[in-house]
Design an enzyme around this catalytic site. Sequence first.
Site, PDB file in Angstrom:
ATOM      1  N   LYS A 156       0.826  -1.220   0.000  1.00 58.41           N
ATOM      2  CA  LYS A 156       0.000   0.000   0.000  1.00 58.41           C
ATOM      3  C   LYS A 156       0.850   1.256   0.000  1.00 58.41           C
ATOM      4  O   LYS A 156       0.604   2.202   0.755  1.00 58.41           O
ATOM      5  CB  LYS A 156      -0.967  -0.008   1.183  1.00 58.41           C
ATOM      6  N   ARG A 157       1.828   1.305  -0.879  1.00 56.61           N
ATOM      7  CA  ARG A 157       2.699   2.467  -0.961  1.00 56.61           C
ATOM      8  C   ARG A 157       2.001   3.610  -1.687  1.00 56.61           C
ATOM      9  O   ARG A 157       1.220   3.390  -2.613  1.00 56.61           O
ATOM     10  CB  ARG A 157       4.001   2.119  -1.676  1.00 56.61           C
TER      11      ARG A 157
END
Length: 279
Positions: A98-99
């Site tokens: 989830k960058r």
Amino acid sequence: MTPEPFGARLRHAMDTRGPLCVGIDPHASLLTSWGLNDDIDGLERFTRTVVEALADRVAVLKPQSAFFERFGSRGVAVLEKAVQEARAAGALVLMDAKRGDIGSTMGAYAAAYLDKDAPLFSDAVTVSPYLGFGSLRPALDAAAASGAGVFVLALTSNQEGAEVQRATAADGRSLAQVMLDHMAAENAGATPLGSVGAVVGATLADAGADLAINGPLLAPGIGAQGATPADLPRVFGAAVGDVVPSVSRGVLRQGPDASGLREAAGRFADQVRTAVSKG
């Protein structure tokens, strides 16, 4: 040679192995329930058992990076080995990281997960678009160059997400729909499936959005979070054939015996096939 796009590889894996993603989430409580210590040795044994039990049969394995990062560099080393061994056994690896950032920082995240020479190179990675969809361009470009995929958060299963994702843009669309429309544009013309996917929670009562993005729809929430495969047609409608349901604890709780993990994954895969065919 131009690498085969992720969307095509995922479609083949779903058709041959079944449309199921199994998370590798080494919670401290799961390690304990397996009779393992919450330390690097427990992490390594847990991860190795899951990969050896499932990587040759499920379409996608999804390690949650945070549960490895909490052990520092030794935990990341376990993650690197798991990614490489899972891919070698035929599973597609979706790195759940989830960058989300901008500019060169987003480019560095892309290099970490989407560069073929990187130790953590994965078939796909999860990203957050809520700094603006354009902020994802380094990841989108890196994925396209390496034949990898990107799964973009759209309508997540956590209740807090609604205050952002359901908010209304100036043109009246929800912000989630704005992001979905961007994804559809990225996937335009791709066959049999685009490589830019959306994350849409299977626990939603109603997606309330147009999910026809010509790309995969990762659906977390099956099992311990309360959703069942039978819920998929209601949530995803006509797009249900492109759904990759994700289950973690519902399978992982059946360890440490490998046969228990395989049986649980097989059962969920069969239930998904049935639900999708009825949808």
